[in-house]
Scaffold this motif. Structure first.
Motif, PDB file in Angstrom:
ATOM      1  N   MET A 258      11.949 -25.956 -59.593  1.00  0.00           N
ATOM      2  CA  MET A 258      12.394 -25.273 -58.385  1.00  0.00           C
ATOM      3  C   MET A 258      11.184 -24.655 -57.710  1.00  0.00           C
ATOM      4  SD  MET A 258      14.256 -21.798 -59.757  1.00  0.00           S
ATOM      5  CE  MET A 258      15.639 -22.715 -60.376  1.00  0.00           C
ATOM      6  N   TYR A 259      11.329 -24.338 -56.453  1.00  0.00           N
ATOM      7  CA  TYR A 259      10.237 -23.738 -55.702  1.00  0.00           C
ATOM      8  C   TYR A 259      10.809 -22.941 -54.540  1.00  0.00           C
ATOM      9  CZ  TYR A 259      10.923 -27.562 -52.376  1.00  0.00           C
ATOM     10  OH  TYR A 259      11.467 -28.437 -51.471  1.00  0.00           O
ATOM     11  N   ILE A 260       9.998 -22.042 -53.999  1.00  0.00           N
ATOM     12  CA  ILE A 260      10.384 -21.227 -52.845  1.00  0.00           C
ATOM     13  C   ILE A 260       9.924 -21.962 -51.597  1.00  0.00           C
ATOM     14  CG2 ILE A 260      10.129 -18.996 -51.718  1.00  0.00           C
ATOM     15  CD1 ILE A 260       9.523 -17.821 -54.497  1.00  0.00           C
ATOM     16  N   SER A 261      10.877 -22.393 -50.784  1.00  0.00           N
ATOM     17  CA  SER A 261      10.545 -23.240 -49.634  1.00  0.00           C
ATOM     18  C   SER A 261      10.292 -22.438 -48.366  1.00  0.00           C
ATOM     19  CB  SER A 261      11.664 -24.248 -49.382  1.00  0.00           C
ATOM     20  OG  SER A 261      12.878 -23.578 -49.049  1.00  0.00           O
ATOM     21  N   LEU A 262      10.907 -21.262 -48.225  1.00  0.00           N
ATOM     22  CA  LEU A 262      10.740 -20.455 -47.018  1.00  0.00           C
ATOM     23  C   LEU A 262      10.756 -18.981 -47.379  1.00  0.00           C
ATOM     24  CD1 LEU A 262      13.106 -22.211 -44.427  1.00  0.00           C
ATOM     25  CD2 LEU A 262      10.611 -22.191 -44.377  1.00  0.00           C
TER      26      LEU A 262
ATOM     27  N   SER B  71      -5.326  -5.207 -66.096  1.00  0.00           N
ATOM     28  CA  SER B  71      -5.369  -6.537 -65.492  1.00  0.00           C
ATOM     29  C   SER B  71      -6.031  -6.435 -64.131  1.00  0.00           C
ATOM     30  CB  SER B  71      -3.967  -7.134 -65.347  1.00  0.00           C
ATOM     31  OG  SER B  71      -3.384  -7.369 -66.613  1.00  0.00           O
ATOM     32  N   ILE B  72      -6.955  -7.337 -63.880  1.00  0.00           N
ATOM     33  CA  ILE B  72      -7.602  -7.451 -62.572  1.00  0.00           C
ATOM     34  C   ILE B  72      -6.927  -8.616 -61.865  1.00  0.00           C
ATOM     35  CG2 ILE B  72      -9.772  -7.831 -61.363  1.00  0.00           C
ATOM     36  CD1 ILE B  72     -11.192  -6.796 -63.902  1.00  0.00           C
ATOM     37  N   ALA B  73      -6.083  -8.308 -60.895  1.00  0.00           N
ATOM     38  CA  ALA B  73      -5.229  -9.320 -60.263  1.00  0.00           C
ATOM     39  C   ALA B  73      -5.730  -9.624 -58.865  1.00  0.00           C
ATOM     40  CB  ALA B  73      -3.775  -8.843 -60.219  1.00  0.00           C
ATOM     41  N   GLY B  74      -6.037 -10.883 -58.624  1.00  0.00           N
ATOM     42  CA  GLY B  74      -6.356 -11.342 -57.282  1.00  0.00           C
ATOM     43  C   GLY B  74      -5.149 -12.015 -56.661  1.00  0.00           C
ATOM     44  N   ILE B  75      -5.322 -12.542 -55.471  1.00  0.00           N
ATOM     45  CA  ILE B  75      -4.230 -13.245 -54.813  1.00  0.00           C
ATOM     46  C   ILE B  75      -3.953 -14.531 -55.578  1.00  0.00           C
ATOM     47  CG2 ILE B  75      -5.710 -14.501 -53.203  1.00  0.00           C
ATOM     48  CD1 ILE B  75      -3.580 -13.997 -51.056  1.00  0.00           C
ATOM     49  N   LYS B  76      -2.672 -14.864 -55.744  1.00  0.00           N
ATOM     50  CA  LYS B  76      -2.303 -16.036 -56.528  1.00  0.00           C
ATOM     51  C   LYS B  76      -2.778 -17.311 -55.832  1.00  0.00           C
ATOM     52  CE  LYS B  76      -0.386 -13.652 -59.738  1.00  0.00           C
ATOM     53  NZ  LYS B  76       1.041 -13.637 -60.034  1.00  0.00           N
ATOM     54  N   LEU B  77      -3.221 -18.253 -56.629  1.00  0.00           N
ATOM     55  CA  LEU B  77      -3.765 -19.497 -56.091  1.00  0.00           C
ATOM     56  C   LEU B  77      -2.636 -20.435 -55.674  1.00  0.00           C
ATOM     57  CD1 LEU B  77      -6.685 -20.044 -58.620  1.00  0.00           C
ATOM     58  CD2 LEU B  77      -6.708 -18.870 -56.420  1.00  0.00           C
ATOM     59  N   PRO B  78      -2.940 -21.433 -54.840  1.00  0.00           N
ATOM     60  CA  PRO B  78      -1.890 -22.345 -54.365  1.00  0.00           C
ATOM     61  C   PRO B  78      -1.229 -23.096 -55.512  1.00  0.00           C
ATOM     62  CG  PRO B  78      -3.870 -22.565 -53.034  1.00  0.00           C
ATOM     63  CD  PRO B  78      -4.235 -21.692 -54.191  1.00  0.00           C
ATOM     64  N   ILE B  79       0.035 -23.419 -55.317  1.00  0.00           N
ATOM     65  CA  ILE B  79       0.803 -24.159 -56.312  1.00  0.00           C
ATOM     66  C   ILE B  79       0.459 -25.641 -56.197  1.00  0.00           C
ATOM     67  CG2 ILE B  79       3.118 -24.785 -57.076  1.00  0.00           C
ATOM     68  CD1 ILE B  79       4.107 -22.158 -55.918  1.00  0.00           C
ATOM     69  N   SER B  80       0.154 -26.253 -57.318  1.00  0.00           N
ATOM     70  CA  SER B  80      -0.125 -27.690 -57.334  1.00  0.00           C
ATOM     71  C   SER B  80       0.637 -28.313 -58.493  1.00  0.00           C
ATOM     72  CB  SER B  80      -1.627 -27.947 -57.494  1.00  0.00           C
ATOM     73  OG  SER B  80      -2.116 -27.376 -58.689  1.00  0.00           O
ATOM     74  N   SER B  81       1.518 -29.240 -58.170  1.00  0.00           N
ATOM     75  CA  SER B  81       2.295 -29.914 -59.197  1.00  0.00           C
ATOM     76  C   SER B  81       2.629 -31.306 -58.709  1.00  0.00           C
ATOM     77  CB  SER B  81       3.574 -29.146 -59.523  1.00  0.00           C
ATOM     78  OG  SER B  81       4.306 -29.797 -60.528  1.00  0.00           O
TER      79      SER B  81
ATOM     80  N   TYR C 124       6.853 -30.159 -50.982  1.00  0.00           N
ATOM     81  CA  TYR C 124       6.422 -28.762 -50.969  1.00  0.00           C
ATOM     82  C   TYR C 124       5.324 -28.565 -49.934  1.00  0.00           C
ATOM     83  CZ  TYR C 124       4.580 -24.264 -52.321  1.00  0.00           C
ATOM     84  OH  TYR C 124       4.158 -22.964 -52.293  1.00  0.00           O
ATOM     85  N   ARG C 125       5.410 -27.467 -49.234  1.00  0.00           N
ATOM     86  CA  ARG C 125       4.399 -27.079 -48.270  1.00  0.00           C
ATOM     87  C   ARG C 125       4.149 -25.586 -48.430  1.00  0.00           C
ATOM     88  NH1 ARG C 125       2.643 -29.362 -43.443  1.00  0.00           N
ATOM     89  NH2 ARG C 125       1.752 -27.921 -41.927  1.00  0.00           N
TER      90      ARG C 125
END
Length: 798
Positions: A421-425, A353-363, A370-371
């Motif tokens: 759910m999401y990670i806020s901090l 797997s060639i893994a780059g940095i994960k892209l921003p969350i959009s939902s 969410y910020r």
């Protein structure tokens, strides 16, 4: 200057002609990866805009030149150029100007006859955006043809569309197609004696908008995928128009055919499995199967004759594209989480797997709650970003590689599900030994929402963390606004919108049946006039705790939880506090309708100076009296994420005049931080802290980043890197070295000219090569040599 974080999945990749390398569009460069190891081999730098397409030049018929052409490719970019590369040597060969941003490109295998010999002649079919037209113009997308040999445009426009569409070519190069709303436009290209006026076109219609299409490798069959998850198979397309003789004019109107009918095709079959839009379609090399993928993160393999299907599940992210290799044993699939998986065919087992940095969350269901949050490990040069599958990805900013992923919430994540759910901090201690996260479960119909505070201890290496303590609803039913670790001690503070803050300390729990375990407990609770506590920070020595009670800054003794001072109010509620190095100054941000960047004199309890700025993020140096602010050039609600440009301002805490400034793109949703750099990057750096250079990292809204020396006058451009994690392929040992290792090198006492040694194509002839006094005896050497040639089989004991 070091850059990284580019998307690996913005455009479909391409395999080299021998299948040994994978070419991936990464920002303004093309990265060449090894298909066997997944390691970066080289980068092609030459585009001034984002690269949108890479096409490996199709080799001609078997000849001596075929091997040479196997290392050449064409790329297209938003800078309006087509570039020809020798990617094996990493050299730019030539440029062809287009003049408009190129969004997609296909190069069919077209030949012309010269003196009775077929000669490969490249023609590029590109979709461009006509930027000369007004932005409200309905038809800004154009399909054009360029003669790559002569470097000029030929023929007239093949199509005009509302926006540039992706071009798909058949494996033979005879057919090209694009999707345009509810239609598929198909062209038949004369691959011999090519002339633009001989190109013919038909349209196939559907009742829903189409996303993608694919051509059968040997038959006149085309497949289309729509936004509802349906797959349509048109068999025998172009019977009326494409099969007519060149001199005859077909009477068939290209727009003829009912919306649900076949049009110029024999039959149309519909398959349906995907619950969302189909993102890619690809026929197998033998044409017996059709691969499809979409939001479910599952590759579906359809048997073309029967419609039966099998699956490759659990890829963990929505799928974007599928590319097969010329040798049919390897394929790759691009995922929306910025990963490219190399698959071993036909079982589709993930090899690398060639893994780059994960892209921003959009939902959409997150709304405005969410910020983007980031955690920076100052010492280890890592950034922690939240992912859609409730993990924290740790990414090495200097090496541009993924280090690890820490699963914050144990939950079976499905890409098609709404995010609940999401990670806020997230917060890391300055030495990286401790981490704290806050995850929020969204309420369903205003019921069931809760907040969880988790403490983590670092494992054996940087980026590895294991869970220490879980605290449910640490501030009753109120949300957590900030988390901060105390330097030099295992202490943390969490502030709450509910009107209080809590000081947490780490203690050792002794249990008779288990080893000593460390856990976190609440030591004290503080509040100020029942106002919401919106931000918190410790001083550099940890002796002072600053907590913002809306617009008021309060100062506390963290050991005794005693209020020691109050500073005057800011213009609006404070969202971030940070002490400026070892200086007596405190920096605050207010990010409401009345924005403010303020510097406070802590010993004298007054405001030193302030600015009215729409600040997206800020960071303070740990040793110097300076800080940086990422400011937006317009109101945060004045445009989309992509349109929010900004500026980075570097301040000295005592002086309101900026020391330096840099203009940046995509500032909305971005962040900045100081990092502990390597003095070898800049031997003349004036900003040295304990022998190391203090560097500044800017991470934009697309998670692309640049690391630079804030004392340098160099302009910031995310696209060219000063350091790359590039690996080289070295041949493995042969002969004697393959069994016993390398022989020791002896220093020659005489100046004897060296004779170059070329490994033999038959390594067994050289296995006994070497000095006689260092070779093992034959009684030991021959059994080992014979054992290496024999196949070992286990013997069952009777």
């Amino acid at each position: 200057m070091i850059t990284g974080g580019q998307s690996y999945v913005s455009a479909p990749p391409a395999f080299s002609a021998d299948g040994n390398h994978l070419l991936v569009c990464t920002g303004r460069t093309v990265s060449v990866f090894s298909a066997s190891t997944g390691m970066l081999m080289s980068e092609l730098e030459g585009h001034e805009g984002y690269v949108t397409a890479v096409v490996v030049a199709p080799p001609p018929a078997a000849s001596a030149a075929a091997a040479k052409l196997a290392s050449y490719c064409w790329t297209a970019g938003l800078d309006g150029f087509l570039i020809y590369w020798d990617f094996a040597a990493g050299e730019l060969v030539r440029k062809v100007p287009v003049g408009f941003p190129v969004h997609s490109m296909a190069i069919p295998n077209i030949t012309r006859v010269s003196k009775g010999v077929d000669i490969y002649t490249p023609f590029a079919f590109v979709t461009v955006e006509d930027t000369s037209k007004p932005s409200n113009e309905k038809l800004r997308g154009q399909l054009r043809i360029y003669d790559l040999t002569k470097g000029r445009r030929v023929g007239s426009l093949l199509a005009e569309t509302p926006k540039p569409e992706k071009i798909v070519a058949s494996s033979s190069g005879e057919y090209l197609g694009i999707t345009n709303k509810r239609k598929i436009h198909l062209w038949r290209i004369p691959t011999k004696d090519f002339k633009p006026d001989k190109i013919r076109k038909i349209k196939l219609k559907h009742t829903k908008n189409l996303n993608t299409l694919a051509f059968h490798p040997s038959e006149r069959i085309v497949a289309g995928g729509d936004v509802t998850g349906r797959i349509l198979i048109w068999r025998g397309f172009g019977n009326a128009k494409f099969c007519a003789s060149d001199g005859a004019k077909s009477k068939l109107d290209e727009d003829k055919g009912d919306m649900r009918g076949n049009g110029d095709a024999d039959t149309c079959t519909t398959w349906h499995w995907h619950s969302g839009g189909v993102k890619f379609l690809k026929f197998s090399t033998d044409g017996a199967y059709l691969f499809s993928g979409g939001m479910e993160g599952v590759i579906v393999v359809w048997q073309l004759d029967t419609g039966k299907r099998r699956y490759k599940p659990r890829l963990g992210s929505p799928l974007l594209s599928f590319v097969d290799s010329p040798d049919s044993s390897i394929a790759c699939v691009s995922c929306m989480n910025n990963q490219v998986h190399l698959l071993k065919m036909p079982n589709m087992e993930v090899m690398k797997s060639i893994a780059g940095i994960k892209l921003p969350i959009s939902s959409s269901n997150l709304g405005g709650c969410y910020r983007d949050v980031y955690g920076f490990d100052y010492s280890n040069k890592l950034v922690a970003v939240p992912t859609e599958d409730y993990s924290m990805q740790f990414y090495d900013l200097f090496e541009n590689t993924e280090v690890s992923e820490v699963q914050v919430c144990e939950r079976n994540f499905q890409p098609v599900d709404d995010i609940t759910m999401y990670i806020s901090l997230v917060s890391l201690s300055i030495d990286g030994n401790l981490m704290c996260t806050v995850d929020v479960k969204l309420p369903e119909e205003e019921l069931g929402g809760f907040v969880t505070l988790k403490f983590w201890n670092q494992g054996s290496h940087a980026g590895q963390y294991f869970l220490s303590t879980v605290i449910y609803e640490p501030h009753s039913d109120s949300g957590i606004s900030a988390i901060a670790f105390r330097p030099g001690k295992n202490m943390a503070v969490s502030s709450s919108f509910g009107g209080n803050f809590k000081v947490w300390i780490q203690s050792t729990l002794l249990q008779p049946s288990e080893k000593n375990q460390s856990g976190w407990r609440c030591q004290s609770v503080g509040s100020y006039k029942n106002k919401p506590m919106t931000a918190a920070a410790f001083s550099s020595d940890g002796s002072v705790l600053a907590v913002a009670a809306e617009s008021v800054v309060t100062l506390w003794d963290p050991d005794n939880n005693a209020l020691v001072g109050v500073i005057a109010e800011a213009l609006s509620p404070i969202t971030k506090l940070s002490f400026v190095g070892t200086s007596p100054f405190l920096m605050s941000l207010s990010q409401s309708s009345k924005p403010q960047v303020a510097v406070w004199n802590v010993p004298n309890l007054f405001m030193q100076w302030s600015y009215i700025l729409f600040a997206e993020a800020a960071c303070c140096s740990s040793s110097r009296s300076e800080f940086a602010v990422l400011a937006l050039l317009s109101c945060p609600d004045g445009g989309t994420l992509e349109e929010q440009d900004g500026v980075i301002l570097l301040f000295d805490a005592e002086n309101p005049k900026p020391v330096s400034s840099w203009s940046v793109k995509k500032a909305r949703g971005g962040s900045i931080a100081f990092l502990k750099g390597d003095s070898s990057l800049d031997a003349n750096s004036e900003d040295m802290i304990d022998g190391d250079a203090s560097l500044l990292v800017y991470l934009n809204g697309s998670h692309e980043y640049v690391i630079f020396d804030p004392r340098s006058t160099e302009e910031l451009h995310i696209g060219k890197s000063a350091r790359k994690n590039i690996q080289t392929e070295e041949p493995g040992p042969i002969g004697y070295a393959a069994i016993f290792g390398e022989l020791p090198k002896l220093e020659s006492k005489k100046d004897v000219p060296e004779i170059p040694f070329i490994p033999s194509e038959r390594p067994w002839e050289t296995i006994f090569s070497g000095s006689s006094h260092v070779l093992p005896p034959l009684t030991k050497l021959c059994p080992a040599f014979l054992a290496s040639l024999l196949e070992k089989r286990p013997v069952a004991n009777e």
